[in-house]
Design a protein around this motif. Sequence first.
Motif, PDB file in Angstrom:
ATOM      1  N   PHE A   1     -16.973  43.347 -34.244  1.00 49.49           N
ATOM      2  CA  PHE A   1     -17.155  41.981 -34.738  1.00 49.49           C
ATOM      3  C   PHE A   1     -17.664  41.147 -33.565  1.00 49.49           C
ATOM      4  O   PHE A   1     -16.977  41.028 -32.534  1.00 49.49           O
ATOM      5  CB  PHE A   1     -15.846  41.393 -35.266  1.00 49.49           C
ATOM      6  CG  PHE A   1     -15.342  42.037 -36.522  1.00 49.49           C
ATOM      7  CD1 PHE A   1     -15.662  41.523 -37.775  1.00 49.49           C
ATOM      8  CD2 PHE A   1     -14.539  43.168 -36.458  1.00 49.49           C
ATOM      9  CE1 PHE A   1     -15.193  42.121 -38.934  1.00 49.49           C
ATOM     10  CE2 PHE A   1     -14.060  43.780 -37.608  1.00 49.49           C
ATOM     11  CZ  PHE A   1     -14.387  43.254 -38.855  1.00 49.49           C
ATOM     12  N   VAL A   2     -18.854  40.597 -33.698  1.00 53.74           N
ATOM     13  CA  VAL A   2     -19.470  39.802 -32.631  1.00 53.74           C
ATOM     14  C   VAL A   2     -19.392  38.334 -33.005  1.00 53.74           C
ATOM     15  O   VAL A   2     -19.869  37.924 -34.071  1.00 53.74           O
ATOM     16  CB  VAL A   2     -20.939  40.215 -32.412  1.00 53.74           C
ATOM     17  CG1 VAL A   2     -21.592  39.319 -31.358  1.00 53.74           C
ATOM     18  CG2 VAL A   2     -21.020  41.678 -32.008  1.00 53.74           C
ATOM     19  N   LEU A   3     -18.809  37.527 -32.130  1.00 54.49           N
ATOM     20  CA  LEU A   3     -18.682  36.083 -32.330  1.00 54.49           C
ATOM     21  C   LEU A   3     -19.571  35.402 -31.290  1.00 54.49           C
ATOM     22  O   LEU A   3     -19.257  35.431 -30.092  1.00 54.49           O
ATOM     23  CB  LEU A   3     -17.226  35.625 -32.158  1.00 54.49           C
ATOM     24  CG  LEU A   3     -16.202  35.967 -33.240  1.00 54.49           C
ATOM     25  CD1 LEU A   3     -16.033  37.478 -33.437  1.00 54.49           C
ATOM     26  CD2 LEU A   3     -14.844  35.359 -32.873  1.00 54.49           C
ATOM     27  N   GLN A   4     -20.697  34.860 -31.723  1.00 55.38           N
ATOM     28  CA  GLN A   4     -21.634  34.251 -30.788  1.00 55.38           C
ATOM     29  C   GLN A   4     -21.127  32.874 -30.363  1.00 55.38           C
ATOM     30  O   GLN A   4     -20.953  31.983 -31.192  1.00 55.38           O
ATOM     31  CB  GLN A   4     -23.022  34.134 -31.411  1.00 55.38           C
ATOM     32  CG  GLN A   4     -24.103  33.678 -30.460  1.00 55.38           C
ATOM     33  CD  GLN A   4     -24.467  34.738 -29.432  1.00 55.38           C
ATOM     34  OE1 GLN A   4     -24.203  35.924 -29.628  1.00 55.38           O
ATOM     35  NE2 GLN A   4     -25.064  34.311 -28.323  1.00 55.38           N
ATOM     36  N   ILE A   5     -20.915  32.703 -29.057  1.00 51.05           N
ATOM     37  CA  ILE A   5     -20.339  31.464 -28.528  1.00 51.05           C
ATOM     38  C   ILE A   5     -21.411  30.495 -28.054  1.00 51.05           C
ATOM     39  O   ILE A   5     -21.375  29.303 -28.369  1.00 51.05           O
ATOM     40  CB  ILE A   5     -19.370  31.781 -27.364  1.00 51.05           C
ATOM     41  CG1 ILE A   5     -18.275  32.756 -27.821  1.00 51.05           C
ATOM     42  CG2 ILE A   5     -18.749  30.492 -26.832  1.00 51.05           C
ATOM     43  CD1 ILE A   5     -17.431  32.246 -28.967  1.00 51.05           C
TER      44      ILE A   5
END
Length: 405
Positions: A158-162
Amino acid sequence: MCAKLFSFTDIIDPMSAEEFFSSYWEKKPLHIPRSNTQFYKDILTLEHAQAAIAFGGLRYPAIQLSKSGGFLHPDVFCTDIHAGDIVFTGVPDIDRIQTEYRSGASISLPGFNRTWQPLRNLAAAVETYLDHAVHTNIYITPGNTAGFKPHYDAHEVFVLQISGRKHWKIYDAPIDLPHRTQQYQPQIHTTPATPLLELDMNPGDLLYMPRGFVHTTHTSDSASMHITLGVTVYTYVELFSTWLQSSKKEVDFRRALPPGFASRPELQQGMEEEFSRLVKALSQQLDSHQLISAFQQQVRSGYPGQCGFGKEFDLNAVVITPTTQVKAIPHNQYTYTEEGDNIVLKFDGKTLLMSRSAWFAVEKMCKHGSFKPLDLPAAYKEETKLALIRHLYQEGFLMLNQNCY
């Protein structure tokens, strides 16, 4: 959405959990674009990461650098610091890190949830929701830079782009749902010529990739930072392994293979027959309900990603002495039952098993509104009384009687 993101359903919003698990989980990638660039601000910001790198006390391997598809040796960006007779190893040299970063190195902060509570809370919530092990990583890449070479991960991603923008190319999986032991091998697994999916990850976006999907990345003209929640799943391989471990209880499984078994062909048939007999016997003894229940209890008793934290630490502590005034928790907050020659004491979600002689002493404690260890019957040795009382104090069954101080 402007809530604190401390749950699994938050990170896949606005999609429902039902749709996610039926259509995407272990099936295909999912990109959820969002217009809210501050969607993850309650978890982590670029400023938080910068401060952690410069002043947060991170040491290798909690901070790592990679370039050209491989990790740099810590000697390239770390140093040793002497403080009297103590040597702190793996201390980041910020000047060296800045130099490497500006020349195209990516910074990763594995296990950042161990030092950053908002991320710790999210990872723990996801792990508890899924009942699968969760680890975290922060990836920070300068602008105009490629990430790792094409590869797949043997865990759910799961990639959460900050912050910043990162371009992703995702290719079909060369192996369906690889086990965690089936890592990517470039000499065996080839990357298809055409991507299955190409997308830009912008701040606030989410990307989910099932294990096995090959991917590669490239940043735009600005630096990019994202959080990866890696989910190492329990599979039926682990369940079967747990079952096979039970074979060690049977003496026939512990017998040696015949002498010369690897070099004498005439032993082959006998070994096959014996192996078939043992497998049949083990299958007949299988209690699926008991096996699965025990495995579930094992998982619930200690989620791997939460190991080592989650408990409060109290520095304002005292050592119980013979004259320390203590008291038991109220009677309506605990129960006890007899179990053979032992007593099972339950309170505050805990279960303590003790001998009847120990329980006799506990009953004496409970009858006192407040007492000192030396008040207990003289039949108990002082060190025995103190050991029992200190244990019960540590577990929370006894507490200091502050009114007596």
